[in-house]
Design an enzyme around this catalytic site. Structure first.
Site, PDB file in Angstrom:
ATOM      1  N   GLU A  42       0.874  -1.173   0.000  1.00  0.00           N
ATOM      2  CA  GLU A  42       0.000   0.000   0.000  1.00  0.00           C
ATOM      3  C   GLU A  42       0.913   1.224   0.000  1.00  0.00           C
ATOM      4  O   GLU A  42       1.788   1.336   0.871  1.00  0.00           O
ATOM      5  CB  GLU A  42      -0.885   0.004   1.257  1.00  0.00           C
ATOM      6  CG  GLU A  42      -1.852   1.173   1.206  1.00  0.00           C
ATOM      7  CD  GLU A  42      -2.831   1.258   2.373  1.00  0.00           C
ATOM      8  OE1 GLU A  42      -2.818   0.364   3.234  1.00  0.00           O
ATOM      9  OE2 GLU A  42      -3.591   2.246   2.393  1.00  0.00           O
ATOM     10  N   ARG A 277       5.471 -12.968   9.843  1.00  0.00           N
ATOM     11  CA  ARG A 277       6.046 -11.625   9.661  1.00  0.00           C
ATOM     12  C   ARG A 277       7.443 -11.582  10.234  1.00  0.00           C
ATOM     13  O   ARG A 277       7.778 -12.317  11.152  1.00  0.00           O
ATOM     14  CB  ARG A 277       5.230 -10.587  10.435  1.00  0.00           C
ATOM     15  CG  ARG A 277       3.893 -10.286   9.873  1.00  0.00           C
ATOM     16  CD  ARG A 277       3.174  -9.293  10.779  1.00  0.00           C
ATOM     17  NE  ARG A 277       3.489  -7.923  10.418  1.00  0.00           N
ATOM     18  CZ  ARG A 277       2.828  -7.242   9.481  1.00  0.00           C
ATOM     19  NH1 ARG A 277       1.839  -7.798   8.814  1.00  0.00           N
ATOM     20  NH2 ARG A 277       3.154  -5.995   9.216  1.00  0.00           N
ATOM     21  N   LYS A 287       3.593   0.592  10.425  1.00  0.00           N
ATOM     22  CA  LYS A 287       3.688   1.836   9.650  1.00  0.00           C
ATOM     23  C   LYS A 287       3.141   3.024  10.433  1.00  0.00           C
ATOM     24  O   LYS A 287       3.640   4.134  10.305  1.00  0.00           O
ATOM     25  CB  LYS A 287       2.893   1.699   8.353  1.00  0.00           C
ATOM     26  CG  LYS A 287       3.726   1.225   7.184  1.00  0.00           C
ATOM     27  CD  LYS A 287       2.930   1.391   5.907  1.00  0.00           C
ATOM     28  CE  LYS A 287       3.300   0.296   4.934  1.00  0.00           C
ATOM     29  NZ  LYS A 287       2.260   0.057   3.943  1.00  0.00           N
TER      30      LYS A 287
HETATM   31  P1  ATP Z   1      -0.011  -1.555   7.264  1.00  0.00           P
HETATM   32  O1  ATP Z   1       0.653  -1.537   8.622  1.00  0.00           O
HETATM   33  O2  ATP Z   1      -0.274  -0.205   6.680  1.00  0.00           O
HETATM   34  O3  ATP Z   1      -1.100  -2.583   7.045  1.00  0.00           O
HETATM   35  P2  ATP Z   1       1.771  -3.362   6.040  1.00  0.00           P
HETATM   36  O4  ATP Z   1       3.025  -3.353   6.840  1.00  0.00           O
HETATM   37  O5  ATP Z   1       0.873  -4.537   6.034  1.00  0.00           O
HETATM   38  O6  ATP Z   1       1.080  -2.035   6.315  1.00  0.00           O
HETATM   39  P3  ATP Z   1       1.619  -3.276   3.176  1.00  0.00           P
HETATM   40  O7  ATP Z   1       2.106  -2.208   2.290  1.00  0.00           O
HETATM   41  O8  ATP Z   1       0.177  -3.578   3.192  1.00  0.00           O
HETATM   42  O9  ATP Z   1       2.176  -2.958   4.602  1.00  0.00           O
HETATM   43  O10 ATP Z   1       2.454  -4.600   2.951  1.00  0.00           O
HETATM   44  C1  ATP Z   1       2.803  -5.128   1.708  1.00  0.00           C
HETATM   45  C2  ATP Z   1       3.178  -6.570   1.888  1.00  0.00           C
HETATM   46  O11 ATP Z   1       4.290  -6.678   2.784  1.00  0.00           O
HETATM   47  C3  ATP Z   1       2.053  -7.387   2.474  1.00  0.00           C
HETATM   48  O12 ATP Z   1       1.929  -8.575   1.706  1.00  0.00           O
HETATM   49  C4  ATP Z   1       2.492  -7.678   3.876  1.00  0.00           C
HETATM   50  O13 ATP Z   1       2.021  -8.917   4.294  1.00  0.00           O
HETATM   51  C5  ATP Z   1       4.018  -7.647   3.758  1.00  0.00           C
HETATM   52  N1  ATP Z   1       4.610  -7.267   5.042  1.00  0.00           N
HETATM   53  C6  ATP Z   1       4.385  -6.147   5.736  1.00  0.00           C
HETATM   54  N2  ATP Z   1       5.058  -6.158   6.908  1.00  0.00           N
HETATM   55  C7  ATP Z   1       5.735  -7.323   6.949  1.00  0.00           C
HETATM   56  C8  ATP Z   1       6.621  -7.930   7.904  1.00  0.00           C
HETATM   57  N3  ATP Z   1       6.925  -7.331   9.052  1.00  0.00           N
HETATM   58  N4  ATP Z   1       7.146  -9.133   7.610  1.00  0.00           N
HETATM   59  C9  ATP Z   1       6.833  -9.745   6.449  1.00  0.00           C
HETATM   60  N5  ATP Z   1       6.022  -9.236   5.520  1.00  0.00           N
HETATM   61  C10 ATP Z   1       5.466  -8.037   5.753  1.00  0.00           C
END
Ligand code: ATP
Ligand code: MG
Length: 573
Positions: A42, A277, A287
Site C-alpha cells: 500500500e 512476519r 507503519k
Molecule cells: P499496514 O501496517 O499499513 O497494514 P503493512 O506493513 O501490512 O502495512 P503493506 O504495504 O500492506 O504494509 O504490505 C505489503 C506486503 O508486505 C504485504 O503482503 C504484507 O504482508 C508484507 N509485510 C508487511 N510487513 C511485513 C513484515 N513485518 N514481515 C513480512 N512481511 C510483511
C-alpha cells in the site's frame, strides 16, 4: 514471542514450506504450470525490512519457478496514499535487486470492482448499511456469540442500488453509509459477518483524482485483483489466515459473475499462502508508529539511519545483499517470532567485510610526533583497499612527522597485556613504520596533549627487514593530509527488546542515546572524497558510509556497524 537466538548465515539447503506448496501445485499441473506472484504494497509509507522479507519470497518464488512477480500498489485508501511513496517503493525494490514484470494498481480495477459490487447487490448479496461504525461494531458479536443483523440488512434491492450510487457522489458524508456483503452473521469466522465492501472517502485519489467517492475495502479488492491479473500464488503474512475463506468466497462470486475476468487461464484460482512476519528486536515495524516517529520529529525522516526502513538502512550503509542474506538465514515459518537485530548486524558485517574499502579515520584524536622524522618530509604509503580480495586495488596515504592517533591507543602506565602505545614499547603504524614510544606531554590539568615516538627507517611496511614482530598495529592519519569530519554513531532506537509488546506509549521507550555525533574526527583525504553508496571500513573501528549530507569540505559519515558485536555483551547483565 520467543527471541530466536541461534542461527547462522549458512544458506538454507531445504526449501521453505511455501516452495513445497508451490511445487505440489506444479506437480499437479495446476494453472497449466504457470507461476505468477505479486508484491502488493500500500503506497502509504516507506518499505521496511519486514517488507523485504515479503519481497524476497514473492520475487524469489517467481524467479525459482520461471514465473513472474508483478507489483501491485494496493491504493484503495486515498486519505493515506501518494506518489512519493509509490516512487520510493519502486526505488527500494530495485535497490534490493529484484525486477518486477508489470506494475499494476488496485485503482485500475475500480470500475470492474464497482460493476461486480452492483451485481452483488442485484443478486441480493450486498446491502447499504446506514448505521454508525460503532453500531455496526457493537452488533458483530464475538467468536463464540453470533452477531445481530443490521436493521438495513433486508432493504429492497432498488433502494440499495440507489444508495450505493449516492455513496459515490461528492455530497456523500464519510462514515454515513457503507456497502456490506450479506453473508452470515452467525459464522464463527468473524470476517463472514457481513464484511464491509465499500466506504465513503472524499480525499482525492493520487491516481484517479475525484472520479470516485467511495472505495473498496482490502477484502473486496485484494483477492479480486489477484484474480483479474491471473496470480497463481498470493503469498502474504499470517494475519491474513482468517481472511482466506472470505478471499475464496469473493472469488467464487466473481467467477460466477464473470468467469473470464482473469488474465490467467479460466480455471485460475489464486491460492493464498501465509508465512510469519519479520519482527526485529529494539525496533518497531508498524507503519503507524513509523509515521509517528517521522511526523513528531523523533527521528530525522524516513531515511534516518536508525529506522528499520530500507531507505534508512541504505543511508546507514547496509548492503542489499546483507539484508537478503539475513532474510534467508531466518527463513519462513508458520509461527510468529521476534528476530534478533544482532543477527542482521552479523550479516551486514559478513557482507561488508568482502566489500568495504579500508581507510583510516581517527575518531578521538591525540597528536603523535615522530621526533626523528625530518620536518617537512612526506611519503606516500600504499594502502590495500580490501585485503579480502586478492586482486584488490590500492590507494595511497600520506605519512609525515605529525600524526593523529586514537587517544585510547596510548597509555602512560599500561598493564602487561596492553599491546598499543606506551613508553618504551614498539608498535607498527599501519602501512608505515615501526615506532617506539619515547614519552608524552601533558597540560596543566594532566591531560595528554602530545605523544612522542621515534621511527625505525628500516621497518617500512613491505620492505625487506620489515618483518620484525611487534604485537600491535595502530591506524593514523597525517595532520596536514587529512580532513576534519563529522561521524554519526547509532545505537538501538528503542531501549527494550520488544517495544511492540509493551503497554507503555512507545515514545517513552525510545533510547535517548541512539544518536551520538562526533565532530572532531579526522579522516585521510582519500576517505573524505568517498560518496554515499561506497562501503567503507574505518580500520580497527567498524563499517561506515558517507552520509547524504557529506561534502568534501565537511565530510559526514554514518557508522553502519562496529567490527564486533560489543553491544550484546554490554547489555546482557
Ligand atoms: P499496514 O501496517 O499499513 O497494514 P503493512 O506493513 O501490512 O502495512 P503493506 O504495504 O500492506 O504494509 O504490505 C505489503 C506486503 O508486505 C504485504 O503482503 C504484507 O504482508 C508484507 N509485510 C508487511 N510487513 C511485513 C513484515 N513485518 N514481515 C513480512 N512481511 C510483511
Ligand atoms: Mg497491509
Amino acid at each position: 514471542m520467543a527471541v530466536i537466538e541461534e542461527n547462522t548465515n549458512e544458506e538454507k539447503k531445504s526449501i521453505s514450506f511455501v516452495e513445497q506448496l508451490v511445487e505440489e501445485d506444479l506437480a499437479e499441473g495446476k494453472n497449466g504450470g504457470r507461476i505468477q506472484t505479486r508484491f502488493p504494497p500500500e503506497p502509504n509509507g516507506y518499505l521496511h525490512i519486514g517488507h523485504a522479507k515479503a519481497i524476497c519470497m514473492d520475487f524469489g518464488v517467481a524467479e525459482k519457478y520461471n514465473g513472474v512477480c508483478n507489483l501491485r500498489f494496493d491504493d484503495t485508501n486515498p486519505s493515506k496514499e501518494n506518489n512519493e511513496y509509490v516512487e520510493n517503493i519502486l526505488h527500494d525494490i530495485s535497490w534490493l535487486g529484484f525486477k518486477w514484470g508489470n506494475i499494476y494498481y488496485a485503482s485500475d480495477y475500480f470500475q470492474k470492482l464497482w460493476d461486480f459490487a452492483i451485481w452483488m447487490i442485484k443478486k441480493g448479496r450486498a446491502y447499504v448499511d446506514e448505521q454508525t461504525p460503532e453500531q455496526i461494531a457493537e452488533q458483530k458479536g464475538t467468536p463464540t456469540e453470533p452477531g445481530r443483523p443490521s436493521p438495513y440488512r433486508d432493504r429492497p434491492i432498488e433502494e440499495n442500488l440507489e444508495l450505493f450510487n449516492k455513496m459515490n457522489t461528492p455530497e456523500a458524508v464519510e462514515g454515513s453509509m457503507v456497502l456490506r456483503a450479506k453473508l452470515d452473521m452467525a459464522n464463527p469466522n468473524m470476517h463472514f459477518r457481513d464484511p464491509i465492501m465499500y466506504r465513503i472517502i472524499q480525499t482525492p485519489h493520487h491516481r484517479t483524482g475525484t472520479k470516485w467517492h467511495c472505495y473498496p475495502m482490502y477484502d473486496f479488492a485484494h483477492g479480486q485483483s489477484d484474480y483479474f491479473e491471473g496470480v497463481t500464488h498470493s503469498i502474504c503474512t499470517l494475519e491474513f489466515v482468517p481472511h482466506r475463506p472470505l478471499y475464496n468466497e469473493f472469488i467464487d462470486f466473481l467467477k460466477e459473475y464473470d468467469g473470464t475476468a482473469s488474465e490467467g487461464l479460466n480455471d485460475n484460482r489464486p491460492r493464498q499462502i501465509e508465512f510469519n512476519r519479520l519482527n526485529l528486536t529494539y525496533t518497531v515495524m508498524s507503519k503507524r508508529k513509523l509515521h509517528t516517529l517521522v511526523d513528531e520529529h523523533l527521528v530525522n525522516g524516513w531515511d534516518d539511519p536508525r529506522m528499520p526502513t530500507l531507505c534508512g538502512m541504505r543511508r546507514r550503509g547496509y548492503s542489499p545483499e546483507s539484508i537478503r542474506m539475513f532474510i534467508n538465514s531466518i527463513g519462513y515459518t508458520k509461527f510468529d517470532a521476534l528476530n534478533d537485530m544482532a543477527l542482521l548486524e552479523a550479516s551486514v558485517r559478513e557482507d561488508l567485510n568482502k566489500k568495504a574499502t579500508r581507510v583510516s579515520a581517527v575518531l578521538d584524536p591525540v597528536k603523535l610526533v615522530i621526533t626523528n622524522y625530518p620536518d617537512g618530509q612526506t611519503e606516500e604509503m600504499v594502502a590495500i583497499n580490501n585485503p579480502e580480495d586478492e586482486n584488490s586495488s590500492t590507494h595511497t596515504i600520506t605519512f609525515s612527522k605529525n600524526l593523529w592517533i586514537e587517544r585510547a591507543d596510548f597509555m602512560e602506565d599500561a598493564p602487561k597485556k596492553f599491546f598499543r602505545m606506551t613508553p618504551g614499547k614498539e608498535v607498527r603504524l599501519k602501512n608505515a613504520y615501526i615506532i617506539k614510544c619515547t614519552g608524552c606531554t601533558k597540560d596543566e590539568n594532566g591531560n595528554i596533549i602530545e605523544i612522542q615516538a621515534e621511527y625505525d627507517p628500516e621497518s617500512k611496511s613491505g620492505m625487506a627487514g620489515a618483518n620484525r614482530k611487534v604485537k600491535g598495529t595502530l591506524h593514523w592519519v597525517s595532520c596536514d593530509h587529512c580532513k576534519k569530519a563529522e561521524v554519526r554513531e547509532y545505537d538501538r532506537l528503542f531501549n527494550i527488546e520488544n517495544p511492540s509488546a509493551d503497554d507503555r506509549d512507545f515514545r517513552e521507550l525510545l533510547n535517548p542515546e541512539s544518536l551520538k555525533v562526533y565532530n572532531n574526527c579526522y579522516v585521510e583525504n582519500y576517505a573524505a572524497e568517498r560518496k554515499p553508496g561506497e562501503y567503507l571500513q574505518f580500520q580497527r573501528i567498524g563499517y561506515f558510509m558517507a552520509d547524504l549530507d557529506t561534502t568534501s569540505e565537511h565530510p559526514v559519515f554514518n557508522k553502519t556497524v562496529g567490527l564486533k558485536d560489543t553491544w550484546a555483551k554490554q547489555n546482557k547483565k
